[in-house]
Design a protein around this motif. Structure first.
Motif, PDB file in Angstrom:
ATOM      1  N   LYS A 234      -9.903  11.109  -4.877  1.00  0.00           N
ATOM      2  CA  LYS A 234     -10.700  11.268  -3.663  1.00  0.00           C
ATOM      3  C   LYS A 234     -10.623  12.726  -3.212  1.00  0.00           C
ATOM      4  CE  LYS A 234     -11.581   9.162   0.815  1.00  0.00           C
ATOM      5  NZ  LYS A 234     -11.229   8.063   1.722  1.00  0.00           N
TER       6      LYS A 234
ATOM      7  N   VAL B  10      -3.775   3.767   0.187  1.00  0.00           N
ATOM      8  CA  VAL B  10      -4.222   3.329  -1.141  1.00  0.00           C
ATOM      9  C   VAL B  10      -3.560   1.985  -1.446  1.00  0.00           C
ATOM     10  CG1 VAL B  10      -4.314   3.913  -3.591  1.00  0.00           C
ATOM     11  CG2 VAL B  10      -4.383   5.742  -1.877  1.00  0.00           C
TER      12      VAL B  10
ATOM     13  N   PHE C  10      -6.820   6.831  -9.261  1.00  0.00           N
ATOM     14  CA  PHE C  10      -7.381   6.965  -7.914  1.00  0.00           C
ATOM     15  C   PHE C  10      -7.695   8.437  -7.694  1.00  0.00           C
ATOM     16  CE2 PHE C  10      -7.173   7.895  -3.425  1.00  0.00           C
ATOM     17  CZ  PHE C  10      -7.931   6.884  -2.875  1.00  0.00           C
TER      18      PHE C  10
ATOM     19  N   GLU D  72      -4.187   9.069   3.789  1.00  0.00           N
ATOM     20  CA  GLU D  72      -4.983   8.125   3.000  1.00  0.00           C
ATOM     21  C   GLU D  72      -4.127   6.918   2.648  1.00  0.00           C
ATOM     22  OE1 GLU D  72      -8.286   6.549   0.972  1.00  0.00           O
ATOM     23  OE2 GLU D  72      -8.128   8.169   2.421  1.00  0.00           O
TER      24      GLU D  72
ATOM     25  N   HIS E  24       0.830  -1.202   0.000  1.00  0.00           N
ATOM     26  CA  HIS E  24       0.000   0.000   0.000  1.00  0.00           C
ATOM     27  C   HIS E  24       0.868   1.258   0.000  1.00  0.00           C
ATOM     28  CE1 HIS E  24       0.841  -0.307   4.341  1.00  0.00           C
ATOM     29  NE2 HIS E  24       0.616   0.996   4.386  1.00  0.00           N
TER      30      HIS E  24
END
Length: 135
Positions: A76, A87, A74, A85, A48
């Motif tokens: 957001k 991911v 991605f 965050e 990640h």
């Protein structure tokens, strides 16, 4: 003799003016952005990426974060002056992290719209530079 000197002088003055214009004039307004905003994107070998954003002024209204170069980009939106965050990113990219820039579009009441761009880097590696701009 005067004609021989005129051309090099003109070229020198033109070059200096071009450099001043291309670098944003005599002052660097990006210093204020560098002092206000921080972003870091770290890849962990557990699969990640952790993206952290912080606004020292605590005045950011919203941030749109995008990670480009993925099969599906991605994207957001966050409200407030800070976030972290996580991911999912199962594998390190074959062609390096440069193909996956992290781009933040920031709405700030005093500084206006600001863009930050950085690259993901593996844990333990130095953070790449952040590019600050105002569209």
């Amino acid at each position: 003799m005067a004609r021989k000197l005129l051309s090099p002088i003109f070229l020198g003055v033109f070059t200096v003016l071009a450099i001043v214009l291309l670098t944003g004039g005599g002052s660097d307004d990006k210093d204020e952005l560098r002092q206000t905003f921080q972003v870091n994107a770290v890849y962990y070998d557990t699969g990640h990426v952790e993206v952290a954003f912080f606004d020292k002024s605590e005045k950011t209204n919203s941030v749109l974060m995008e990670i480009l170069g993925m099969e599906e980009t991605f994207q957001k939106t966050f409200s407030g002056h800070e976030f972290i965050e996580i991911v999912p990113f199962p594998d390190e990219p074959k062609y390096g992290w440069e193909i996956h820039p992290v781009v933040l579009e920031i709405e700030h009441p005093e500084l206006g719209n600001v863009q930050l761009k950085t690259e993901i880097h593996p844990l333990g590696d130095p953070a790449p530079p952040v590019i600050y701009s105002r569209p």
